[in-house]
Design a protein around this motif. Structure first.
Motif, PDB file in Angstrom:
ATOM      1  N   ILE B  56     -14.312  -2.432 -14.527  1.00 41.03           N
ATOM      2  CA  ILE B  56     -14.259  -3.794 -13.987  1.00 41.03           C
ATOM      3  C   ILE B  56     -13.702  -3.736 -12.582  1.00 41.03           C
ATOM      4  O   ILE B  56     -12.657  -3.139 -12.378  1.00 41.03           O
ATOM      5  N   PRO B  57     -14.313  -4.291 -11.536  1.00 42.87           N
ATOM      6  CA  PRO B  57     -15.694  -4.774 -11.578  1.00 42.87           C
ATOM      7  C   PRO B  57     -16.633  -3.592 -11.765  1.00 42.87           C
ATOM      8  O   PRO B  57     -16.276  -2.466 -11.400  1.00 42.87           O
ATOM      9  N   CYS B  58     -17.792  -3.841 -12.308  1.00 40.66           N
ATOM     10  CA  CYS B  58     -18.715  -2.765 -12.631  1.00 40.66           C
ATOM     11  C   CYS B  58     -19.914  -2.828 -11.695  1.00 40.66           C
ATOM     12  O   CYS B  58     -20.413  -3.897 -11.386  1.00 40.66           O
ATOM     13  N   ARG B  59     -20.340  -1.633 -11.217  1.00 40.19           N
ATOM     14  CA  ARG B  59     -21.469  -1.600 -10.289  1.00 40.19           C
ATOM     15  C   ARG B  59     -22.749  -1.122 -10.955  1.00 40.19           C
ATOM     16  O   ARG B  59     -23.724  -0.824 -10.296  1.00 40.19           O
ATOM     17  N   ILE B  81       0.173  -1.171 -12.897  1.00 40.05           N
ATOM     18  CA  ILE B  81       0.006  -0.681 -11.527  1.00 40.05           C
ATOM     19  C   ILE B  81      -0.285   0.816 -11.580  1.00 40.05           C
ATOM     20  O   ILE B  81       0.544   1.597 -12.035  1.00 40.05           O
ATOM     21  N   ASP B  82      -1.483   1.178 -11.147  1.00 37.79           N
ATOM     22  CA  ASP B  82      -1.914   2.577 -11.133  1.00 37.79           C
ATOM     23  C   ASP B  82      -1.371   3.302  -9.903  1.00 37.79           C
ATOM     24  O   ASP B  82      -0.984   4.461  -9.963  1.00 37.79           O
ATOM     25  N   LYS B  83      -1.445   2.630  -8.777  1.00 37.69           N
ATOM     26  CA  LYS B  83      -0.978   3.168  -7.501  1.00 37.69           C
ATOM     27  C   LYS B  83      -0.578   1.961  -6.654  1.00 37.69           C
ATOM     28  O   LYS B  83      -1.072   0.868  -6.888  1.00 37.69           O
ATOM     29  N   PHE B  84       0.284   2.195  -5.671  1.00 34.44           N
ATOM     30  CA  PHE B  84       0.582   1.083  -4.764  1.00 34.44           C
ATOM     31  C   PHE B  84       1.082   1.617  -3.436  1.00 34.44           C
ATOM     32  O   PHE B  84       1.448   2.782  -3.316  1.00 34.44           O
ATOM     33  N   THR B  85       1.072   0.751  -2.448  1.00 35.39           N
ATOM     34  CA  THR B  85       1.638   1.096  -1.153  1.00 35.39           C
ATOM     35  C   THR B  85       2.265  -0.158  -0.556  1.00 35.39           C
ATOM     36  O   THR B  85       1.858  -1.271  -0.880  1.00 35.39           O
ATOM     37  N   VAL B  86       3.271   0.041   0.268  1.00 38.80           N
ATOM     38  CA  VAL B  86       3.886  -1.083   0.971  1.00 38.80           C
ATOM     39  C   VAL B  86       3.316  -1.106   2.386  1.00 38.80           C
ATOM     40  O   VAL B  86       3.439  -0.133   3.127  1.00 38.80           O
ATOM     41  N   VAL B  87       2.645  -2.217   2.709  1.00 36.67           N
ATOM     42  CA  VAL B  87       1.990  -2.333   4.013  1.00 36.67           C
ATOM     43  C   VAL B  87       2.985  -2.907   5.011  1.00 36.67           C
ATOM     44  O   VAL B  87       3.518  -3.997   4.802  1.00 36.67           O
ATOM     45  N   HIS B  88       3.239  -2.174   6.081  1.00 36.72           N
ATOM     46  CA  HIS B  88       4.216  -2.615   7.085  1.00 36.72           C
ATOM     47  C   HIS B  88       3.575  -3.090   8.377  1.00 36.72           C
ATOM     48  O   HIS B  88       4.246  -3.644   9.238  1.00 36.72           O
ATOM     49  N   ILE B  89       2.281  -2.790   8.555  1.00 36.04           N
ATOM     50  CA  ILE B  89       1.654  -3.180   9.825  1.00 36.04           C
ATOM     51  C   ILE B  89       0.798  -4.423   9.594  1.00 36.04           C
ATOM     52  O   ILE B  89       0.142  -4.554   8.559  1.00 36.04           O
ATOM     53  N   LYS B  97       1.784 -11.840   5.669  1.00 38.56           N
ATOM     54  CA  LYS B  97       2.700 -11.212   6.625  1.00 38.56           C
ATOM     55  C   LYS B  97       3.332  -9.967   6.012  1.00 38.56           C
ATOM     56  O   LYS B  97       3.831 -10.018   4.898  1.00 38.56           O
ATOM     57  N   PRO B  98       3.324  -8.852   6.715  1.00 38.32           N
ATOM     58  CA  PRO B  98       3.980  -7.652   6.193  1.00 38.32           C
ATOM     59  C   PRO B  98       5.497  -7.837   6.216  1.00 38.32           C
ATOM     60  O   PRO B  98       5.998  -8.676   6.967  1.00 38.32           O
ATOM     61  N   PRO B  99       6.251  -7.053   5.426  1.00 36.47           N
ATOM     62  CA  PRO B  99       5.716  -6.031   4.511  1.00 36.47           C
ATOM     63  C   PRO B  99       5.251  -6.649   3.195  1.00 36.47           C
ATOM     64  O   PRO B  99       5.882  -7.575   2.700  1.00 36.47           O
ATOM     65  N   PHE B 100       4.132  -6.143   2.654  1.00 40.22           N
ATOM     66  CA  PHE B 100       3.664  -6.610   1.343  1.00 40.22           C
ATOM     67  C   PHE B 100       3.102  -5.423   0.570  1.00 40.22           C
ATOM     68  O   PHE B 100       2.860  -4.356   1.142  1.00 40.22           O
ATOM     69  N   VAL B 101       2.918  -5.625  -0.733  1.00 36.15           N
ATOM     70  CA  VAL B 101       2.487  -4.523  -1.603  1.00 36.15           C
ATOM     71  C   VAL B 101       1.016  -4.692  -1.973  1.00 36.15           C
ATOM     72  O   VAL B 101       0.605  -5.754  -2.444  1.00 36.15           O
ATOM     73  N   VAL B 102       0.231  -3.657  -1.710  1.00 33.95           N
ATOM     74  CA  VAL B 102      -1.138  -3.577  -2.201  1.00 33.95           C
ATOM     75  C   VAL B 102      -1.157  -2.536  -3.303  1.00 33.95           C
ATOM     76  O   VAL B 102      -0.607  -1.445  -3.131  1.00 33.95           O
ATOM     77  N   ALA B 103      -1.762  -2.896  -4.420  1.00 37.31           N
ATOM     78  CA  ALA B 103      -1.742  -1.986  -5.569  1.00 37.31           C
ATOM     79  C   ALA B 103      -3.143  -1.811  -6.139  1.00 37.31           C
ATOM     80  O   ALA B 103      -4.035  -2.625  -5.909  1.00 37.31           O
ATOM     81  N   HIS B 104      -3.307  -0.731  -6.856  1.00 36.99           N
ATOM     82  CA  HIS B 104      -4.469  -0.528  -7.714  1.00 36.99           C
ATOM     83  C   HIS B 104      -4.069  -0.988  -9.103  1.00 36.99           C
ATOM     84  O   HIS B 104      -3.148  -0.425  -9.698  1.00 36.99           O
ATOM     85  N   ILE B 105      -4.745  -2.002  -9.605  1.00 36.27           N
ATOM     86  CA  ILE B 105      -4.402  -2.563 -10.908  1.00 36.27           C
ATOM     87  C   ILE B 105      -5.421  -2.074 -11.931  1.00 36.27           C
ATOM     88  O   ILE B 105      -6.629  -2.205 -11.712  1.00 36.27           O
ATOM     89  N   ARG B 106      -4.946  -1.523 -13.020  1.00 34.84           N
ATOM     90  CA  ARG B 106      -5.848  -1.173 -14.134  1.00 34.84           C
ATOM     91  C   ARG B 106      -5.581  -2.144 -15.273  1.00 34.84           C
ATOM     92  O   ARG B 106      -4.493  -2.162 -15.843  1.00 34.84           O
ATOM     93  N   LEU B 107      -6.562  -2.988 -15.551  1.00 33.69           N
ATOM     94  CA  LEU B 107      -6.392  -3.978 -16.615  1.00 33.69           C
ATOM     95  C   LEU B 107      -6.336  -3.266 -17.966  1.00 33.69           C
ATOM     96  O   LEU B 107      -6.958  -2.213 -18.147  1.00 33.69           O
ATOM     97  N   ASN B 108      -5.628  -3.869 -18.899  1.00 28.91           N
ATOM     98  CA  ASN B 108      -5.553  -3.286 -20.246  1.00 28.91           C
ATOM     99  C   ASN B 108      -6.961  -3.198 -20.827  1.00 28.91           C
ATOM    100  O   ASN B 108      -7.719  -4.168 -20.811  1.00 28.91           O
ATOM    101  N   GLY B 109      -7.327  -2.035 -21.283  1.00 29.12           N
ATOM    102  CA  GLY B 109      -8.663  -1.839 -21.860  1.00 29.12           C
ATOM    103  C   GLY B 109      -9.683  -1.351 -20.856  1.00 29.12           C
ATOM    104  O   GLY B 109     -10.821  -1.065 -21.229  1.00 29.12           O
ATOM    105  N   ALA B 110      -9.288  -1.264 -19.573  1.00 26.24           N
ATOM    106  CA  ALA B 110     -10.223  -0.789 -18.544  1.00 26.24           C
ATOM    107  C   ALA B 110      -9.919   0.667 -18.192  1.00 26.24           C
ATOM    108  O   ALA B 110      -8.801   1.145 -18.391  1.00 26.24           O
ATOM    109  N   ASN B 112     -10.998   1.883 -15.032  1.00 25.85           N
ATOM    110  CA  ASN B 112     -10.914   1.995 -13.576  1.00 25.85           C
ATOM    111  C   ASN B 112      -9.908   0.958 -13.076  1.00 25.85           C
ATOM    112  O   ASN B 112      -9.354   0.179 -13.864  1.00 25.85           O
ATOM    113  N   ALA B 113      -9.670   0.969 -11.787  1.00 25.68           N
ATOM    114  CA  ALA B 113      -8.683   0.055 -11.215  1.00 25.68           C
ATOM    115  C   ALA B 113      -9.285  -0.608  -9.983  1.00 25.68           C
ATOM    116  O   ALA B 113     -10.246  -0.110  -9.402  1.00 25.68           O
ATOM    117  N   PHE B 114      -8.739  -1.759  -9.628  1.00 27.09           N
ATOM    118  CA  PHE B 114      -9.198  -2.437  -8.411  1.00 27.09           C
ATOM    119  C   PHE B 114      -7.986  -2.827  -7.568  1.00 27.09           C
ATOM    120  O   PHE B 114      -6.871  -2.914  -8.062  1.00 27.09           O
TER     121      PHE B 114
END
Ligand SMILES: [Zn+2]
Lengths: 350, 160, 152
Positions: B56-59, B81-89, B97-110, B112-114
């Motif tokens: 999900i989403p599926c191509r 949260i599969d992976k994440f990073t803190v965006v400072h720029i 507005k930074p700093p904010f967190v962008v993450a790879h989310i893997r839903l339960n039962g999925a 892949n991550a988005f």
């Protein structure tokens, strides 16, 4: 002469608008069809190479997204050319000659329907003198057609004959996009599009995908697979400055054909001529006799999937040889404005 | 020769070459079920008939098996949260507005991550494997996009 | 979820891709485009003594670097042409026009550009044309607004 065998070719129906089919959904069916037809498993394939251009559909990294169709696990060896997939085949051909690999899967896809293709193609032009003017691909071809007509290298009637032949041949090709027969009278009555070209002189805009599998002759024989042998392949390029070329001749196609092993026994040629006058130009430049059957698939005028149409010429000729229609065949692929780049493949029955 | 007031301006060494192209994108078949579902606040993935992975989403394919995905599978709006990073720029034209967190989310039962944003937690408290839940925009704002979810927040009790 | 895929209406989205590139020119293109800005057409002088417009950075056959540029008359002859009856918004002219390959006076090679003409019947191979300069010029091939019929 090489020991490279084309053992499989699959082509999706060529359509004006593939609509709700993303690149994966375009590619996957033809890859599976090509693999199933020859019986090679994904894990038997040493190398995968594709041809596509993201600008066509305006989707950056569509060529990477397409890899989702491959089942690339465990990790595979894979490459891509921002060109027609005929050049992807050429990359595989070189790797075969070098002994790096013994088999390869080649695919090309193009989804041109989302954009304005003739204008998108202005992106491939010289960025200083040409691209700022945004000349579209049909206009540039029309300049070449005028040069051909002015030089007496072709006539309007001969251009019409090319269109008539394409439509006639395409009736045998269920995947062709334009298959409706036309007559000299109908074509003469047609209004100009970008004069001297009429719409019928121009290939349609097509969405689609194709795949082709090659391996060593020895492997094809072991597996009992019918195949067409690649005698040779070569490609040449002409100046990117249109005004410095003789637009009525194609020395690059001639040199590529000579190097690929062109000979006098060729019975049929698939010529990648997206515009009617270009088929005449190529026939002359390659010195093909009147007896050579031109574009038995219908050619690019019956359907021209950008980035797959050149591979389609090679695949179509291989398929015709496999059907037993011909023993010796030539396949030509082009890229760039006014036949700027030309790749020639000489094939023969096994 | 034509006169020109720029003549004294020195040699031209650079050239502006702007180019704008118009396209009409059409969503792929497999994306359609996802997009039509998220318009209604639901999350639909698809399953591989071979390895049973859910995307999900599926191509349209299982990238691992190289086969077309088949069944539609409804998932909840909770995952990890599969992976994440803190965006400072700052990112041009991005209202966040930074700093904010962008993450790879893997839903339960999925499988892949988005990408998505993480909210309602201090950036330095975000951890790999943290359980999160979607915070949706008001239903009146829902459209055909993953930004119907404003961000993901930690499930209750996960942070202090 | 009971939707079957065929029942779902397609979804489309219009978008624009913009590429706002600035390109560096190098010695030959810099001089040629500076010339256009100043209302002058410069030709490349090859080692064989021929003149080329537009000037390439390297000689087409030998590959030698182009070193010399010199002014030529802003007029020439049409080598080939086609007629655009429905110009797109990106075309150099907003009414029907011809694309032309123009060989500048005394030069080899040809330059692609637009030719302003009222009708297709006014255009023919071998006709004489001259540069129509753009009113404001910045150092771009579009400093030539187009070619126009050169009545002598
Ligand atoms: Zn799978």
């Amino acid at each position: 002469m090489t020991d490279i065998a084309i053992v499989s070719y699959a082509q999706a129906p060529m359509v004006r608008d593939a609509g709700c089919a993303n690149e994966v959904e375009l590619i996957m069916p033809v890859i599976n069809e090509a693999l199933q037809a020859c019986g090679l498993a994904r894990t038997d394939i040493d190398f995968v190479c594709s041809g596509s251009a993201d600008y066509l559909q305006g989707a950056p990294f569509a060529f990477v997204a397409g890899v989702d169709a491959l089942g690339a696990f465990p990790p595979i060896k894979e490459s891509h050319v921002e060109m027609d997939a005929a050049w992807a085949l050429y990359e595989c051909y070189l790797k075969m000659l070098a002994g790096d690999i013994d088999s390869a899967l080649i695919y090309g896809f193009g989804k041109s329907s989302p954009g304005n293709l003739p204008e998108v193609l202005s992106l491939q032009l010289d960025p200083y003198y040409l691209q700022p003017l945004c000349p579209d691909s049909v206009s540039l071809a029309a300049l070449q057609a005028r040069a051909m007509l002015d030089a007496g290298r072709c006539t309007r009637e001969q251009m019409n004959e090319v269109v008539i032949n394409s439509r006639r041949q395409a009736q045998k090709n269920p995947r062709a996009q334009l298959r409706k027969p036309v007559s000299q009278e109908q074509l003469q009555a047609e209004v100009d599009w970008i004069a001297p070209l009429k719409k019928s002189d121009c290939c349609p805009i097509s969405d689609g995908a194709s795949a082709l599998v090659i391996c060593r002759e020895s492997q094809a024989r072991e597996m009992g697979l019918p195949y067409a042998r690649v005698v040779g392949m070569d490609h040449r390029i002409e100046s990117h400055m249109l005004g410095f070329r003789d637009l009525t001749d194609s020395p690059s196609a001639r040199n590529a054909a000579k190097s690929a092993g062109l000979h006098n026994n060729i019975e049929a040629a698939e010529l990648h001529a997206p515009f009617s006058h270009q088929e005449i130009l190529l026939r002359q430049s390659l010195g093909l006799s009147e007896n050579v059957d031109i574009n038995p698939s219908g050619g690019a005028l019956a359907g021209n999937v950008m980035m797959a149409a050149g591979l389609d010429r090679i695949g179509s000729m291989a398929a015709a040889i496999l059907r037993g229609d011909y023993k010796f065949g030539l396949a030509h692929a082009t890229s760039g404005p006014c036949l700027q780049q030309n790749l020639v493949t000489i094939l023969e029955a096994a | 020769m034509s006169s020109n007031p720029n003549e004294s301006a020195g040699p031209v060494t650079m050239m502006q070459a702007p180019l704008y192209l118009q396209y009409r994108f059409t969503a792929g078949t497999s994306s359609l079920s996802f997009l039509h579902a998220i318009k209604r606040g639901r999350l639909i993935g698809r399953r591989c008939p071979g390895c049973e992975s859910v995307y999900i989403p599926c191509r349209g394919s299982c990238a691992r098996c190289g086969v077309a995905t088949c069944d539609n599978i409804e998932l909840t709006d909770e995952g990890v949260i599969d992976k994440f990073t803190v965006v400072h720029i700052p990112i041009p034209n991005n209202p966040i507005k930074p700093p904010f967190v962008v993450a790879h989310i893997r839903l339960n039962g999925a499988d892949n991550a988005f990408h998505h944003l993480i909210g309602e937690v201090d950036n330095d408290k975000v951890k790999l494997g943290m359980k999160v839940k979607a915070v949706w925009r008001p239903e009146s704002e829902w459209d055909y996009g993953l930004d119907n979810i404003r961000y993901f927040k930690p499930l209750g009790g996960e942070h202090d | 979820m009971t939707d079957t895929l065929n029942e779902l209406p397609p979804l489309t989205q219009d978008f624009e891709l913009g590429f706002t590139y600035t390109r560096s020119l190098g010695p030959v293109l810099s001089r040629f485009l500076t010339g256009l800005r100043d209302g002058q057409v410069l030709a490349a002088r090859t080692r064989a003594g021929t003149l080329l417009v537009p000037p390439p950075e390297f000689e087409p056959v030998s590959g030698a670097s182009i070193k010399e540029l010199e002014p030529v008359a802003a007029e020439g002859t049409v080598l080939s042409w086609c007629w655009v009856s429905q110009p797109s918004s990106s075309a150099p002219l907003n009414k029907p026009f011809a694309w032309v390959l123009v060989r500048f006076e005394g030069c080899d090679g040809a330059m692609l550009h637009a030719l302003a003409a009222d009708a297709k019947e006014q255009v023919h191979t071998g006709m004489r044309v001259r540069v129509r300069w753009a009113p404001e010029r910045v150092g771009n091939v579009k400093d030539i607004a187009c070619f126009e019929v050169h009545k002598q």
